[in-house]
Design an enzyme around this catalytic site. Structure first.
Site, PDB file in Angstrom:
ATOM      1  N   MET A 143       0.678  -0.969  -0.074  1.00 33.59           N
ATOM      2  CA  MET A 143       0.004  -0.123  -0.085  1.00 33.59           C
ATOM      3  C   MET A 143       0.744   1.299   0.077  1.00 33.59           C
ATOM      4  O   MET A 143       0.606   2.168   0.654  1.00 33.59           O
ATOM      5  CB  MET A 143      -0.777  -0.095   1.254  1.00 33.59           C
ATOM      6  CG  MET A 143      -2.113  -1.063   1.005  1.00 33.59           C
ATOM      7  SD  MET A 143      -2.945  -1.127  -0.567  1.00 33.59           S
ATOM      8  CE  MET A 143      -3.896  -2.558  -0.193  1.00 33.59           C
TER       9      MET A 143
ATOM     10  N   HIS B 123      -4.175  -5.380  -8.774  1.00 36.59           N
ATOM     11  CA  HIS B 123      -5.202  -4.322  -8.247  1.00 36.59           C
ATOM     12  C   HIS B 123      -6.592  -4.800  -8.454  1.00 36.59           C
ATOM     13  O   HIS B 123      -7.166  -5.549  -9.448  1.00 36.59           O
ATOM     14  CB  HIS B 123      -5.084  -3.081  -9.300  1.00 36.59           C
ATOM     15  CG  HIS B 123      -5.971  -2.090  -8.923  1.00 36.59           C
ATOM     16  ND1 HIS B 123      -5.415  -1.233  -7.749  1.00 36.59           N
ATOM     17  CD2 HIS B 123      -7.132  -1.419  -9.402  1.00 36.59           C
ATOM     18  CE1 HIS B 123      -6.449  -0.231  -7.569  1.00 36.59           C
ATOM     19  NE2 HIS B 123      -7.566  -0.608  -8.575  1.00 36.59           N
TER      20      HIS B 123
ATOM     21  N   GLU C 248       5.211   5.253 -13.014  1.00 37.57           N
ATOM     22  CA  GLU C 248       5.375   6.320 -12.115  1.00 37.57           C
ATOM     23  C   GLU C 248       3.922   6.912 -11.532  1.00 37.57           C
ATOM     24  O   GLU C 248       3.901   7.447 -10.513  1.00 37.57           O
ATOM     25  CB  GLU C 248       6.297   7.548 -12.728  1.00 37.57           C
ATOM     26  CG  GLU C 248       7.661   7.481 -12.777  1.00 37.57           C
ATOM     27  CD  GLU C 248       8.136   6.514 -13.712  1.00 37.57           C
ATOM     28  OE1 GLU C 248       7.142   6.231 -14.846  1.00 37.57           O
ATOM     29  OE2 GLU C 248       9.390   6.454 -13.882  1.00 37.57           O
TER      30      GLU C 248
HETATM   31  C1  GAR Z   1      -5.641  -7.475  -2.737  1.00 31.78           C
HETATM   32  O1  GAR Z   1      -6.932  -7.122  -2.977  1.00 31.78           O
HETATM   33  C2  GAR Z   1      -4.998  -6.541  -3.748  1.00 31.78           C
HETATM   34  O2  GAR Z   1      -5.523  -6.423  -5.173  1.00 31.78           O
HETATM   35  C3  GAR Z   1      -5.225  -5.258  -3.088  1.00 31.78           C
HETATM   36  O3  GAR Z   1      -4.755  -5.380  -1.641  1.00 31.78           O
HETATM   37  C4  GAR Z   1      -5.610  -6.397  -1.481  1.00 31.78           C
HETATM   38  C5  GAR Z   1      -4.234  -7.391  -0.642  1.00 31.78           C
HETATM   39  O4  GAR Z   1      -4.598  -8.403  -0.278  1.00 31.78           O
HETATM   40  N1  GAR Z   1      -4.176  -4.164  -3.568  1.00 31.78           N
HETATM   41  C6  GAR Z   1      -4.642  -2.873  -3.722  1.00 31.78           C
HETATM   42  O5  GAR Z   1      -5.511  -2.323  -3.594  1.00 31.78           O
HETATM   43  C7  GAR Z   1      -3.295  -2.093  -4.316  1.00 31.78           C
HETATM   44  N2  GAR Z   1      -3.756  -0.758  -4.882  1.00 31.78           N
HETATM   45  P1  GAR Z   1      -3.625  -9.496   0.176  1.00 31.78           P
HETATM   46  O6  GAR Z   1      -2.603  -9.030   1.289  1.00 31.78           O
HETATM   47  O7  GAR Z   1      -4.442 -10.600   1.147  1.00 31.78           O
HETATM   48  O8  GAR Z   1      -2.773 -10.108  -1.021  1.00 31.78           O
END
Ligand code: GAR
Length: 211
Positions: free
Chosen positions: A100, A119, A152
C-alpha cells in the site's frame, strides 16, 4: 521489446512487497511449489512489522524483512533498503501484492519493466485505494482484477492480464472483494508465469502475450 523477467538461463526469482494479510503472496508460494508457476518467491519485504504476510513467508521458509519508512527520510532512502535486500537475494522480478505505497521512480528504473502490481478492479477504472468500494458506489455491473506493470503513476502502467467478475445487486464491499480476490489468486501467478517464460512483449502501452 520482449520483457521476460529472467533471461532463459536464469531462474526467475521474485521479491514480493506486502503490507497486509498476504493471500496473494500465498497464491504465489503455492503456485511455485505446486509447479504451476516457473518462478520462486525468494524474499518478502513488508513496510509493516505486523503484516500477517510475514507469518506466511516464515511458515514457507522464505526470508522476510520489515523496512520501515522513517519520518523525514526520502522515499529513495526507503527504497534503497528494499533494493539492497532484493540484490542480496538475486531478485529479478518484483511483485507488489497488497503493497500500500506508491513506488518511486528510483525503484522503477532499477527494475525497469520488472515490477508488477495486482489491483482489485478493471483498470483504468477505480485506481488507488478501496477499488471495490469505488466500483460498487459507481454502480458498474462488471468489475474484476488487473495485473499491470508499475510505472510512475498510481495504477497506470501497461496492463498484462485482467479478469472480469460480475457485480451483483446484493453485493456488499466484502462479498465483491471476496469474489475478486478468488480471481486475483489465479491471475497473479499466471502473469508471473508468463513473465518468467519470456512470453510478455511490451510496446509502449500495449502488451502482447506470446504463444
Ligand atoms: C488485494 O485485493 C490487492 O489487489 C489489493 O490489496 C489486497 C491485498 O490482499 N491491492 C491494492 O488495492 C493495491 N492498490 P492480500 O494482502 O491478501 O494479498
Amino acid at each position: 521489446m520482449k520483457t521476460g523477467c529472467c533471461l532463459s538461463e536464469h531462474q526467475c526469482k521474485i521479491g514480493v512487497l506486502v503490507s497486509g494479510r498476504g493471500t496473494n503472496l500465498q497464491s504465489l508460494i503455492d503456485a511455485s511449489r505446486e509447479g504451476r508457476m516457473a518462478a520462486e518467491v525468494s524474499v518478502v519485504v513488508s513496510n509493516r512489522a505486523n503484516a500477517p504476510a510475514l507469518d506466511r513467508a516464515k511458515k514457507a521458509g522464505i526470508p522476510g524483512f520489515v523496512v520501515n519508512a522513517v519520518k523525514g527520510e526520502t522515499k529513495e532512502a526507503f527504497e534503497k533498503q528494499i533494493g539492497e535486500i532484493f540484490n542480496r537475494h538475486g531478485v529479478n522480478l518484483v511483485v507488489l501484492a497488497g503493497f500500500m505505497r506508491i513506488v518511486s521512480p528510483w525503484l522503477i528504473s532499477r527494475f525497469k519493466n520488472r515490477i508488477i502490481n495486482i489491483h482489485p478492479a478493471l483498470l483504468p477504472s477505480f485506481p488507488g485505494l478501496s477499488a471495490q468500494k469505488q466500483a460498487l458506489e459507481y454502480g458498474v455491473r462488471l468489475s474484476g482484477c488487473t495485473v499491470h506493470f508499475v510505472d510512475e503513476g498510481c495504477d497506470t502502467g501497461p496492463i498484462i492480464l485482467q479478469t472480469a467478475v460480475p457485480v451483483l445487486d446484493t453485493d456488499t464491499v466484502e462479498s465483491l472483494s471476496e469474489r475478486i480476490l478468488k480471481e486475483e489468486h489465479k491471475l497473479l501467478p499466471k502473469a508471473v508465469d508468463l513473465l518468467a517464460k519470456n512470453k510478455v512483449k511490451v510496446t509502449g502501452r500495449r502488451v502482447e502475450i506470446l504463444p
